[in-house]
Design a protein around this motif. Structure first.
Motif, mmCIF file in Angstrom:
data_model
loop_
_atom_site.group_PDB
_atom_site.id
_atom_site.type_symbol
_atom_site.label_atom_id
_atom_site.label_comp_id
_atom_site.label_asym_id
_atom_site.label_seq_id
_atom_site.Cartn_x
_atom_site.Cartn_y
_atom_site.Cartn_z
ATOM 1 N N PHE A 1 0.832 -1.201 0.000
ATOM 2 C CA PHE A 1 0.000 0.000 0.000
ATOM 3 C C PHE A 1 0.868 1.252 0.000
ATOM 4 O O PHE A 1 0.660 2.176 -0.774
ATOM 5 N N ASN A 2 1.836 1.274 0.903
ATOM 6 C CA ASN A 2 2.635 2.472 1.113
ATOM 7 C C ASN A 2 3.473 2.813 -0.108
ATOM 8 O O ASN A 2 3.474 3.946 -0.579
ATOM 9 N N SER A 3 4.210 1.827 -0.619
ATOM 10 C CA SER A 3 5.085 2.098 -1.771
ATOM 11 C C SER A 3 4.271 2.493 -2.993
ATOM 12 O O SER A 3 4.674 3.389 -3.758
ATOM 13 N N ARG A 4 3.139 1.856 -3.199
ATOM 14 C CA ARG A 4 2.293 2.203 -4.338
ATOM 15 C C ARG A 4 1.771 3.630 -4.220
ATOM 16 O O ARG A 4 1.820 4.417 -5.178
ATOM 17 N N TYR A 5 1.297 3.971 -3.041
ATOM 18 C CA TYR A 5 0.709 5.294 -2.865
ATOM 19 C C TYR A 5 1.773 6.386 -2.898
ATOM 20 O O TYR A 5 1.562 7.456 -3.484
#
Length: 231
Positions: A129-133
């Protein structure tokens, strides 16, 4: 005369929903469930909370990974407004006002129980989630902000955006996000007037960032000249 047996309370009936409404119901329930319990929460417990069977849940989402991907789309992708990108680039409005307007609107989206807790749980769990966002933010917002701040201060707009400039944008962005962390993770007090707090943060940032940007651009000029000479 013998007492009559107590009548059984009627069991709650599952709501009859269309497939589209049922999917939306599952996703909304999943967002709330994982925000409360983290991503180790079991789908059988989620199904029980929703009042459906686990096989029915898997009819809509074949596995937990598919459900988590849908949660990501619901919380992080669908709540982004492309109008924000256009507004950031609107040079008919002073850059200070553009940033304040954006962060007031953006804070209303991200400084929520579900948004903050899901983001933190995802990081702890090692989900993407974090890296994508964060990659999305860099491409859609941060680089644009760098160029607009340069333009507003008479700096070179054509120089490549540097990591130092992106880090400076992060310092502003993270400071605003951290208000939500204080409230929904630590349970600590937050500023009484969120919009005034954003205005102060933007003012402080713009008082220092242009000089820092100029320094970064100047330091990079010799390297760019060497590259140009080799071409």
């Amino acid at each position: 005369m013998p007492a009559l047996p107590a009548s059984k309370a009627p069991s709650p009936q599952r709501r009859r929903l269309s497939p589209a409404d049922r999917e939306r119901d599952i996703v909304a329930g999943a967002v709330a469930f994982f925000a409360e319990f983290g991503f180790d929460g079991a789908t059988r417990d989620l199904a029980q909370r929703l009042g459906i069977t686990q096989p029915l849940l898997y009819r809509y989402f074949p596995g937990k990974d598919a459900l988590l991907d849908r949660v990501y789309q619901e919380v992080y992708q669908s709540r982004w407004q492309s109008e924000w990108e256009t507004a950031i680039a609107d040079r008919s409005i002073p850059i200070e006002e553009r940033l304040k307007r954006f962060y007031r609107a953006y804070a209303a989206v991200i400084q929520t129980y579900e948004w903050v807790r899901l983001f933190m749980f995802a990081g702890l769990k090692g989900l993407d989630f974090n890296s994508r966002y964060l990659a999305f933010l860099r491409a859609r917002l941060f680089e644009r902000m760098v160029i607009e701040i340069r333009a507003a201060n008479g700096l070179d707009e054509t120089a490549p955006v540097s990591e130092e400039e992106i880090e400076l944008i992060w310092s502003l962005h993270a400071g605003i996000f951290y208000i939500g962390v204080r409230k929904f993770i630590y349970g600590m007090p937050i500023p009484a007037d969120p919009e005034a707090d954003i205005d102060v943060k933007v003012n402080a940032f713009l008082n220092g960032a242009p000089a820092a940007f100029a320094s970064v651009i100047d330091r990079a000029k010799p390297a760019r000249r060497k590259v140009a000479a080799r071409k």
